[in-house]
Write an enzyme that holds these catalytic residues in place. Sequence first.
Site, PDB file in Angstrom:
ATOM      1  N   ALA A  12       0.822  -1.220   0.000  1.00  0.00           N
ATOM      2  CA  ALA A  12       0.000   0.000   0.000  1.00  0.00           C
ATOM      3  C   ALA A  12       0.851   1.262   0.000  1.00  0.00           C
ATOM      4  O   ALA A  12       1.878   1.333   0.668  1.00  0.00           O
ATOM      5  CB  ALA A  12      -0.927   0.004   1.209  1.00  0.00           C
TER       6      ALA A  12
ATOM      7  N   GLY B 269       0.929  -5.674   1.056  1.00  0.00           N
ATOM      8  CA  GLY B 269       0.031  -5.910  -0.064  1.00  0.00           C
ATOM      9  C   GLY B 269       0.753  -6.364  -1.317  1.00  0.00           C
ATOM     10  O   GLY B 269       0.161  -7.017  -2.174  1.00  0.00           O
TER      11      GLY B 269
ATOM     12  N   GLU C  93       0.856  -9.969  -0.927  1.00  0.00           N
ATOM     13  CA  GLU C  93      -0.503 -10.467  -1.141  1.00  0.00           C
ATOM     14  C   GLU C  93      -0.854 -10.493  -2.630  1.00  0.00           C
ATOM     15  O   GLU C  93      -1.539 -11.408  -3.092  1.00  0.00           O
ATOM     16  CB  GLU C  93      -1.505  -9.636  -0.343  1.00  0.00           C
TER      17      GLU C  93
ATOM     18  N   GLU D  18       2.723  -5.607   7.938  1.00  0.00           N
ATOM     19  CA  GLU D  18       1.735  -4.664   8.449  1.00  0.00           C
ATOM     20  C   GLU D  18       1.790  -4.498   9.966  1.00  0.00           C
ATOM     21  O   GLU D  18       1.591  -3.390  10.471  1.00  0.00           O
ATOM     22  CB  GLU D  18       0.323  -5.088   8.020  1.00  0.00           C
TER      23      GLU D  18
END
Length: 189
Positions: free
Chosen positions: A60, A105, A108, A128
Site C-alpha cells: 500500500a 500488499g 498479497e 503490516e
Amino acid sequence: MDLRIVGHVATVTLDRPDVLNAVNTPTYRCLLQVFARIEDGADIRCVVVRGRGRAFSVGADRTERAGMTVDDLRRRRRLVPRVFSAMYHCSRPVIAQVHGYALGGGLELALSCDLVVAAEDAVMGLVETTLGSMPAGGGTQLLPRLVGIPRAKELIFTGRRFTGAEARQWGLVNHAVPAADLEATVDAL
C-alpha cells in the site's frame, strides 16, 4: 500500469518504480480493468505480473493512505478485495515474477497468482504489524494454507521479512532462482 500482450502472454507491469511500486487507489482500479480486459482476451493463455525497477511491490502507498478520509478508506476497502479476487480467479494461469521487495500488499498480490517465481534474494513479508496494522488483502488466509499455521502466525505476528530462497524452502513460492535467471525462468514456464 503497463499491459503488453505478446503472442499468447499478457504481461502486467506495476509501473511506479519511484515509490517501489507502492499500490495506490488508481493502481488498484487499473489492475481491476486490466484483469477484466484479460478475461475478454480470447488469445491470452497466460498472464505474468511483475514490477518495474527495484521492486515487485512494497504494498500500500502509505503517503496516499495518510491523506485519505474515512469515506476514501471505506471505498478502498471495498475495491482491494475485488482486485485480489480478479487475479486469484482469473481463468488464465497467472505467474508472479518477484524481485526486490514484495512486502505487505505486494506479497498479497503475488500470493493471489497461481505460480510465484522469486529471485532468491527477494525480500518478502507481511509487514503490516510492524506498522500497527493487519494484512487486509487475504494474506492472513492464504499464508497459513501455504506454509502452515505455526509459521504463518509467526510471520504475520512479527512482520518478519524473509528471502525468496526461504520462501521456496517453505513452499510459499514455486521457484527461487538467481535474480539474473528470473525472467528466463518465467519465460520458460
